[in-house]
Design a protein around this motif. Structure first.
Motif, mmCIF file in Angstrom:
data_model
loop_
_atom_site.group_PDB
_atom_site.id
_atom_site.type_symbol
_atom_site.label_atom_id
_atom_site.label_comp_id
_atom_site.label_asym_id
_atom_site.label_seq_id
_atom_site.Cartn_x
_atom_site.Cartn_y
_atom_site.Cartn_z
ATOM 1 N N UNK A 6 -4.936 36.548 1.314
ATOM 2 C CA UNK A 6 -4.692 36.456 2.746
ATOM 3 C C UNK A 6 -3.799 37.609 3.188
ATOM 4 N N UNK A 7 -3.858 37.962 4.461
ATOM 5 C CA UNK A 7 -2.972 39.015 4.963
ATOM 6 C C UNK A 7 -1.507 38.626 4.758
ATOM 7 N N UNK A 8 -0.681 39.594 4.447
ATOM 8 C CA UNK A 8 0.725 39.311 4.196
ATOM 9 C C UNK A 8 1.496 39.295 5.512
ATOM 10 N N UNK A 9 1.031 38.468 6.430
ATOM 11 C CA UNK A 9 1.721 38.287 7.709
ATOM 12 C C UNK A 9 2.668 37.112 7.533
ATOM 13 N N UNK A 10 3.944 37.395 7.381
ATOM 14 C CA UNK A 10 4.883 36.348 6.994
ATOM 15 C C UNK A 10 5.605 35.745 8.182
ATOM 16 N N UNK A 11 6.038 34.519 7.980
ATOM 17 C CA UNK A 11 6.931 33.822 8.898
ATOM 18 C C UNK A 11 8.301 33.844 8.238
ATOM 19 N N UNK A 12 9.389 34.113 8.943
ATOM 20 C CA UNK A 12 10.724 34.111 8.325
ATOM 21 C C UNK A 12 10.963 32.823 7.545
ATOM 22 N N UNK A 13 11.593 32.956 6.381
ATOM 23 C CA UNK A 13 11.777 31.827 5.477
ATOM 24 C C UNK A 13 12.474 30.646 6.147
ATOM 25 N N UNK A 14 13.447 30.926 7.011
ATOM 26 C CA UNK A 14 14.166 29.820 7.628
ATOM 27 C C UNK A 14 13.321 29.076 8.657
ATOM 28 N N UNK A 15 12.172 29.643 9.017
ATOM 29 C CA UNK A 15 11.286 28.976 9.974
ATOM 30 C C UNK A 15 10.137 28.235 9.298
ATOM 31 N N UNK A 16 9.830 28.599 8.042
ATOM 32 C CA UNK A 16 8.659 28.019 7.383
ATOM 33 C C UNK A 16 8.717 26.495 7.345
ATOM 34 N N UNK A 17 9.818 25.955 6.834
ATOM 35 C CA UNK A 17 9.936 24.509 6.718
ATOM 36 C C UNK A 17 9.844 23.825 8.067
ATOM 37 N N UNK A 18 10.526 24.369 9.061
ATOM 38 C CA UNK A 18 10.514 23.764 10.393
ATOM 39 C C UNK A 18 9.114 23.780 10.992
ATOM 40 N N UNK A 19 8.420 24.906 10.851
ATOM 41 C CA UNK A 19 7.062 24.991 11.393
ATOM 42 C C UNK A 19 6.111 24.027 10.688
ATOM 43 N N UNK A 20 6.213 23.993 9.360
ATOM 44 C CA UNK A 20 5.325 23.119 8.610
ATOM 45 C C UNK A 20 5.542 21.654 8.989
ATOM 46 N N UNK A 21 6.784 21.243 9.036
ATOM 47 C CA UNK A 21 7.079 19.845 9.334
ATOM 48 C C UNK A 21 6.685 19.469 10.752
ATOM 49 N N UNK A 22 6.745 20.427 11.667
ATOM 50 C CA UNK A 22 6.442 20.141 13.072
ATOM 51 C C UNK A 22 4.945 20.102 13.364
ATOM 52 N N UNK A 23 4.126 20.605 12.462
ATOM 53 C CA UNK A 23 2.687 20.670 12.726
ATOM 54 C C UNK A 23 2.089 19.263 12.737
ATOM 55 N N UNK A 24 1.512 18.814 13.844
ATOM 56 C CA UNK A 24 0.948 17.460 13.898
ATOM 57 C C UNK A 24 -0.280 17.276 13.013
ATOM 58 N N UNK A 25 -0.851 18.371 12.514
ATOM 59 C CA UNK A 25 -2.014 18.274 11.643
ATOM 60 C C UNK A 25 -1.641 18.178 10.164
ATOM 61 N N UNK A 26 -0.381 18.288 9.860
ATOM 62 C CA UNK A 26 0.063 18.268 8.458
ATOM 63 C C UNK A 26 0.010 16.835 7.925
ATOM 64 N N UNK A 27 -0.718 16.596 6.819
ATOM 65 C CA UNK A 27 -0.807 15.243 6.269
ATOM 66 C C UNK A 27 0.551 14.686 5.880
ATOM 67 N N UNK A 28 0.659 13.354 5.920
ATOM 68 C CA UNK A 28 1.925 12.684 5.670
ATOM 69 C C UNK A 28 1.928 11.793 4.430
ATOM 70 N N UNK A 29 0.755 11.365 3.947
ATOM 71 C CA UNK A 29 0.781 10.582 2.711
ATOM 72 C C UNK A 29 -0.005 11.238 1.579
ATOM 73 N N UNK A 30 -0.562 12.406 1.818
ATOM 74 C CA UNK A 30 -1.035 13.279 0.752
ATOM 75 C C UNK A 30 0.134 14.184 0.323
ATOM 76 N N UNK A 31 0.097 14.634 -0.936
ATOM 77 C CA UNK A 31 1.100 15.596 -1.366
ATOM 78 C C UNK A 31 0.785 16.963 -0.769
ATOM 79 N N UNK A 32 1.793 17.578 -0.182
ATOM 80 C CA UNK A 32 1.733 18.960 0.282
ATOM 81 C C UNK A 32 2.975 19.673 -0.246
ATOM 82 N N UNK A 33 2.894 20.986 -0.394
ATOM 83 C CA UNK A 33 4.074 21.733 -0.829
ATOM 84 C C UNK A 33 5.126 21.683 0.274
ATOM 85 N N UNK A 34 6.389 21.983 -0.035
ATOM 86 C CA UNK A 34 7.415 21.940 1.018
ATOM 87 C C UNK A 34 7.050 22.781 2.234
ATOM 88 N N UNK A 35 6.430 23.902 2.029
ATOM 89 C CA UNK A 35 5.871 24.770 3.079
ATOM 90 C C UNK A 35 5.133 25.867 2.324
#
Length: 513
Positions: A6-35
């Motif tokens: 994938x393209x190396x278009x990064x999100x700042x590390x301090x935003x990754x967790x917040x963005x991932x957790x805020x995504x309404x499409x992110x599964x909640x009872x399947x295992x996902x990586x922290x971000x």
């Protein structure tokens, strides 16, 4: 290990967790990586009562780059605790990534066999762990196999299946022979460090069938997995005539296709195939499966639920990839495999809704208005008349402008066969997401069906009479309605049970536990 760059278009590390957790499409009872990025399950196992799930992980962002081994543990296969990263790239044969592999027990020493990547090549490497499997040391002899077999023009070479036969270790490395087809190269060793090449276990035929077919075997086999389906172990005499199962994920020039498996017989240095089967009707949405026997004798399988949205959308969301729910693998009477979610998942259920028996007829109003949600476990028992079809809609808006449709159809003739179909054409208003239809045949004795549907926001796992169909959906309006109807003919509904499923992560997580 699946190579997707994938393209190396990064999100700042301090935003990754917040963005991932805020995504309404992110599964909640399947295992996902922290971000960040997750793909293949690795080293799945139970060690001294604790379940271990390792996985391909990039904590830098939601793209495939600088791959490490993430690690999580569980006592129940349902709730998971993040552990420190097990393997990270270092100077030497894995400088460009620690790719997929397995965990084996070497006389009480936990040992990882994995593909180290450097300079565009993947070669087998080892690491040994502490008794708690939290700290790992790479073997100074890495790579333990210096090169692919000489004189063979390969398409790719990576991923491992390792087992012991008596005092001898055996290993398969996934590969492909150019102009012929996918294969798995067989090796043996006395100590996991010095390997003798035996030869190809079995070579597929990429010229057979159309590359667009859902059972095309590809030009390379990723994530090979060989196991005895019934009693006994590999290489031993079968006491119940149960088959040896060879699982692989069909790959072609960087394109991840679908998981398949043969039932046949492994003996000596070769595999004699019998029947070829589709492992999951969702194709690439259940990819790179890996299985293990747990301490109670169950064969448990995990797979990687790839994304069906754009690279840019994944990077923006801060996460990519979902681990399947663990599923129990069993042998059916016809010699094929059947699958079911592990029963421990019932621990997440609440808010039970039960609907008793009723007759559904075509053109009548939909039933089951009492069920709604985007984290659901639905279990249905029903019987279809010849030519009948049941239609179940989930993640629907009240006006059905967005809806995901599951249909189970019975053939009109006397045969006890049917089809499971997933229609995603109206599952999202986003025109960039994958909405291709998925379907496959299911056994249907006397028209009877047991249907299990697990809905987890953008992850969907369906089991119809033991045959799975896994997919991803991306509803933009976030509808939660559920409805049930007869799309054709008459359907006798014996029961429908629905539960809301709880989140498995309730505390904050860290990119580097």
């Amino acid at each position: 290990m699946t190579e997707i760059i994938h393209p190396l278009a990064t999100v700042p590390q301090d935003q990754l967790l917040a963005r991932a957790e805020a995504d309404p499409l992110r599964p909640r009872f399947h295992f996902v990586s922290p971000a960040g990025w997750l793909n293949d399950p690795n080293g799945v196992s139970q060690w001294n009562g604790t379940y271990h799930l390792f996985y391909q992980y990039n904590p830098e962002g939601a793209f495939h780059h600088d791959i490490q081994w993430g690690h999580a543990t569980s006592t129940d296969l349902v709730t998971w605790t993040d552990q420190p990263v097990a393997l990270s790239p270092s100077a030497g044969p894995d400088a460009d990534g620690c790719w997929s592999g397995v965990l084996v027990n070497d006389n009480g020493i936990p040992t990882l066999v994995y593909s180290g990547r450097v300079d565009g090549q993947e070669l087998p490497c080892l690491a040994v762990g502490t008794p708690d499997l939290r700290t790992w040391s790479k073997d100074p002899a890495n790579p333990v196999i210096a090169a692919p077999p000489a004189g063979v023009e390969i398409t790719a070479y990576r991923d491992h299946c390792v087992w012991r036969e008596g005092a001898t270790w055996r290993q398969l490395v996934g590969s492909g022979i150019r102009s012929r087809g996918g294969t798995a190269f067989l090796y043996e060793s006395a100590d996991l460090r010095s390997w003798d090449y035996i030869g190809p276990l079995f070579i597929g035929d990429a010229a057979q069938g159309d590359p667009a077919d859902t059972d095309w075997t590809g030009t390379m086999w990723e994530c090979v997995d060989l196991f005895r389906a019934g009693q006994g172990s590999l290489g031993s005499a079968s006491t119940d005539n149960s088959p040896d199962v060879l699982v692989f994920s069909a790959w072609d020039d960087g394109d991840t296709r679908h998981p398949l498996y043969w039932t046949g017989r492994y003996a000596g240095n070769s595999y004699v195939p019998g029947d070829l089967h589709r492992l999951d009707y969702g194709g690439r949405f259940f990819y790179a499966p890996q299985s293990f026997l747990d301490e109670s004798g169950r064969r448990i399988m995990f797979g990687w639920l790839q994304e069906g949205r754009s690279d840019a959308a994944m990077v923006e969301a801060g996460w990519s990839g979902v681990m399947s729910l663990p599923r129990v693998t069993s042998l059916a009477a016809d010699g094929s495999l059947t699958f079911a979610p592990v029963p421990e998942l019932a621990n997440l259920r609440s808010n039970h809704v039960h609907v008793g028996g009723m007759e559904l007829v075509a053109d009548a109003a939909p039933a089951v208005s009492a069920v709604s949600g985007n984290q659901l476990d639905l279990e249905l028992h029903f019987q279809l008349a010849p030519g009948a079809s049941l239609r179940l809609e989930v993640l629907a808006t009240t006006d059905s402008s967005e809806t995901t449709v599951i249909e189970v159809n019975r053939e009109a003739g006397p045969d006890s066969h049917g089809t499971l179909r997933l229609d995603r054409t109206r599952s999202s208003l986003d025109p960039t997401v994958d909405v291709e239809e998925k379907s496959g045949p299911i056994p249907m004795p006397a028209g009877k069906v047991h249907l299990r549907v697990l809905v987890d926001r953008s992850a969907l796992e369906i089991f119809a009479n033991g045959k799975p169909l896994t997919a991803r959906v991306y509803p933009t309006l976030h509808g939660k309605e559920v409805s049930l109807a007869a799309a054709a003919g008459t359907v006798q509904l014996q029961s429908l049970d629905a539960w809301t499923m709880a989140d498995i992560f309730t505390d904050s997580r860290q990119l580097h536990p």
